[in-house]
Enzyme design. Sequence first.
Site, short mmCIF file in Angstrom:
data_model
loop_
_atom_site.label_atom_id
_atom_site.label_comp_id
_atom_site.label_asym_id
_atom_site.label_seq_id
_atom_site.Cartn_x
_atom_site.Cartn_y
_atom_site.Cartn_z
N ASP A 239 -5.86 8.77 10.40
CA ASP A 239 -4.48 8.42 10.82
C ASP A 239 -4.16 8.71 12.25
O ASP A 239 -4.37 10.01 12.86
CB ASP A 239 -3.46 8.85 9.99
CG ASP A 239 -3.40 8.00 8.57
OD1 ASP A 239 -3.51 6.66 8.67
OD2 ASP A 239 -3.64 8.60 7.54
N GLU B 67 0.84 -1.30 -0.07
CA GLU B 67 -0.06 -0.06 0.05
C GLU B 67 0.89 1.17 0.06
O GLU B 67 1.49 1.63 0.95
CB GLU B 67 -1.04 0.08 1.18
CG GLU B 67 -1.91 -0.86 1.40
CD GLU B 67 -2.97 -0.64 2.47
OE1 GLU B 67 -2.80 0.33 3.20
OE2 GLU B 67 -3.60 -1.63 2.71
#
Lengths: 264, 427
Positions: free
Chosen positions: A64, A53
């Site tokens: 995040d 990824e």
Amino acid sequence: MSLHEVFTACSRAGRAALLGYLPAGYPTLPRSRELFTAMVRGTGEGPGCDIVEVGLPYSDPVLDGPTIQAASGTALRSGFRVRDLFDVVSSVASAGGHPVVMTYWNPVHHYGPDAFARDLRSAGGLGVITPDLIPEEAEEWLAATERHELDRIFLVAPSSTEQRLALTAKASSGFVYAASVMGVTGARDSVGAAAAGLVERTRAHTDLPIGVGLGVRSAEQAAEVASFADGVIVGSAFVTRAEQQGPEGVAELATDLGRGVRAG
Amino acid sequence: MAPVRDVSGTENARAHHRDKAVPEGHDPDERGHFGPYGGRFMPEALIAAQDELAAEYEKAQRDPEFVDELGRLLRDYAGRPSLLTEAERFSEHAGGARILLKREDLNHTGSHKINNVLGQALLVKRMGKSRVIAETGAGQHGVATATACALLDLDCVIYMGEVDTKRQALNVARMRLLGAEVRPVDTGSATLKDAINEALRDWVTNVDHTHYLLGTAAGGHPFPVLVRNLHKVIGEEAREQALALTGRLPDAVAACVGGGSNAIGIFHGFLDDPVRLVGFEAEGHGVDSGEHCATLTHGSPGTLHGARSYLLQDEDGQIAEAYSISAGLDYPGVGPEHSWLKDSGRAEYQPVTDDEAMQAFRLLSRTEGIIPAIESAHALAGALRLGRELGPDGVIVVNLSGRGDKDMDTAANYFGLVPEADQEESQ
């Protein structure tokens, strides 16, 4: 090799796929290429990540935790530009990896969804994970990914209703990304008990492989997740390893986690 | 309320508007789209909570108990209706146009923010959640949220950019006194945008028992329409009051726009009237400096914090850092309905610099004895501009969205009013 073929190969080998994440351009563009190569190849004593990824660093990464926030900020401060993403994807593909991109929606919106899909495909990208795009808002994206033959990976979460699991799985291709816990990215001591339940609920709606992300950091956790999921996704732990030990550390972690998914 | 149909203008449009108990025609589609704007650009993990909120709000609107309770709180607790004050001496500086101030500064907690907060806090109780989180820039929304949480016995955590906790230290103390936990946010530009990011991270982690009490008419559906509806009372009152006071509709309505909640609230009272709706954005040090937050004037469409709208971004779609002397306007996005009103031409948006706003801030203080919030001073500066355009026959309603007590440090520094500065000057 398509994502479907990667998952099929892993499944035939009787194991889950290992997916590793790092932000592109972290800490710098050249160094980032080395880190991704290490992630793909592992130590040599064992293979690395089956799927890589490639994160697109973004100014406002609301899903995040601190580790990836900081790494994204480092990449942006060292001058990362969206066009560099395609170079990084290319380098992953040439190193023998299978790259997908993980990105917040605004940079794609701004680049133009069709142009983004086209440029990513021609760089060797296989798919895109979009954590803040839901299928209902993705009309243009569905068309662009169809046209350029890219897989589009939407997320499901423990809070998703049956109706939304069905809708999201139907809109996805390649695999479905199941968020193991309610929360942001970051290494955790234990992966949520909700993860196994979510995978089971999602399977009722799709034959696509299901990858589980958020919180996995060790071979033991990878083995645990591999026992019920088709893919084990590791992000923050790779970032931390890259920061502390560089490419060697990333290769070691990839190989170590690879042993984990084989034990699961 | 006075009858309002005996005034000039487009009778049909207005009659249509006023004859309906619930005005229609300005709502987004069922997924929250205002034309190409709005919607839900947010994590799947939060969609269930957004759906729950939308459903609860639908139910609550039809529940007399909720409607009565909100009405009672707005009247007996917040102090509504707020006054409409004619600013005669200030008007002399506006080309003689009559300037009427909608006094949201007189609400409990000192700004319009209380309207939204009371409504959402009642919804939190109905949903059976026990914890509220919110972002704040200037601290006005944080104080209002902490206030409602104290009143309704809810746990409260406020995210505030570290830069803003310094600019608005008094409001930090106020929130803590009210029992809220204030968490300074030091990521990014450490201002409002980053406080929202951090609140969203908290929400996605704790959504089962936590409500994110968003402070402006932005974010994913249903927030833009929910927050707007809770602020519509501003425009509805202002319209009646202006008619009663002047016997006609105003020529223009002026409001400051950061996220745009006070502006959308007052605009909605006049949407079907032949009245100019003008939003004033903070242009900080000017567009050439790159330090501003005039999103609608200088930005472009994108997605941020859950909705598609105009925003300030670089050529890669990275969100730009906004700047304004006013912490409450210091945001690189704007509510999606404003983007729609801009594109449709129904509302217009103009930039006002720090300096223009601060001159208006001082002028209102000295001519009317009213110290406005620096946010609201942007609307006042805009009204001076509009007044000079309209001349002595003009009537302008300005949304005085907040009071300026919280801005005294900033103002004292800007105008050199602090004792230390006096000493330095005299040496």
